[in-house]
Scaffold this motif. Sequence first.
Motif, short mmCIF file in Angstrom:
data_model
loop_
_atom_site.label_atom_id
_atom_site.label_comp_id
_atom_site.label_asym_id
_atom_site.label_seq_id
_atom_site.Cartn_x
_atom_site.Cartn_y
_atom_site.Cartn_z
N LYS A 134 -0.03 3.91 -8.10
CA LYS A 134 1.32 4.02 -8.97
C LYS A 134 0.70 3.93 -10.65
O LYS A 134 1.25 5.02 -11.29
N SER A 135 -0.50 3.17 -10.85
CA SER A 135 -0.99 3.57 -12.19
C SER A 135 -1.92 4.89 -12.42
O SER A 135 -2.33 5.28 -13.48
N GLY A 136 -2.15 5.34 -11.17
CA GLY A 136 -2.97 6.66 -11.20
C GLY A 136 -4.36 6.42 -11.11
O GLY A 136 -5.18 7.44 -11.02
N SER A 137 -4.99 5.28 -10.74
CA SER A 137 -6.14 5.08 -10.86
C SER A 137 -6.81 4.99 -9.14
O SER A 137 -7.91 5.01 -9.00
N VAL A 187 0.87 -1.19 -0.04
CA VAL A 187 -0.04 0.07 -0.07
C VAL A 187 0.70 1.11 -0.10
O VAL A 187 2.12 1.22 0.25
N PHE A 188 0.13 2.52 -0.49
CA PHE A 188 0.99 3.68 -0.25
C PHE A 188 -0.05 4.62 0.36
O PHE A 188 -1.04 4.55 0.29
N ALA A 210 -4.45 8.86 4.59
CA ALA A 210 -5.20 7.91 3.65
C ALA A 210 -4.40 6.96 2.95
O ALA A 210 -3.21 7.25 2.78
N TRP A 211 -4.77 5.90 2.35
CA TRP A 211 -3.92 5.09 1.58
C TRP A 211 -4.60 4.52 0.19
O TRP A 211 -5.89 4.63 -0.01
N CYS A 212 -3.94 4.15 -0.67
CA CYS A 212 -4.40 3.43 -1.70
C CYS A 212 -3.64 2.06 -2.06
O CYS A 212 -2.44 1.76 -1.71
N ASP A 213 -4.15 0.82 -2.67
CA ASP A 213 -2.98 0.00 -2.98
C ASP A 213 -2.15 0.35 -3.98
O ASP A 213 -2.28 1.46 -4.82
N TYR A 214 -0.73 -0.12 -3.58
CA TYR A 214 0.08 0.68 -4.31
C TYR A 214 0.32 0.69 -5.78
O TYR A 214 0.54 1.58 -6.62
#
Length: 103
Positions: free
Chosen positions: A95-98, A40-41, A87-91
């Motif tokens: 990375k893909s910007g989605s 995760v990011f 907050a976080w996103c799947d890495y």
Amino acid sequence: MFKLPAISAAVIVLAAQGASACVAYDGPTDTFTNTCGNEVFVQYRTVGGGCYAAERGSVTLKDGESKSDPLLSETCGSSGTFRVDWAWCDYQDWKSGSCKPKF
């Protein structure tokens, strides 16, 4: 275009909300922990003062990994109290910007 039935869409939303608990922040130790099962990011900021009031901090965590940032507790010249938002996103999605972390 493929449309999901309303019940399926609701299940997907609930699953995503439940997944938010897999990234945790421990304020006393300024540590983020990932138990999501994937990398995760995490992006964070301080509100009302602190070192990340002007610019955001970030960390990438592999599954099961924890990292701390001691600057999260520092005032960095500001006075008063402040809080940490994160907050976080799947890495791979980040990375893909989605996915962009939203506070």
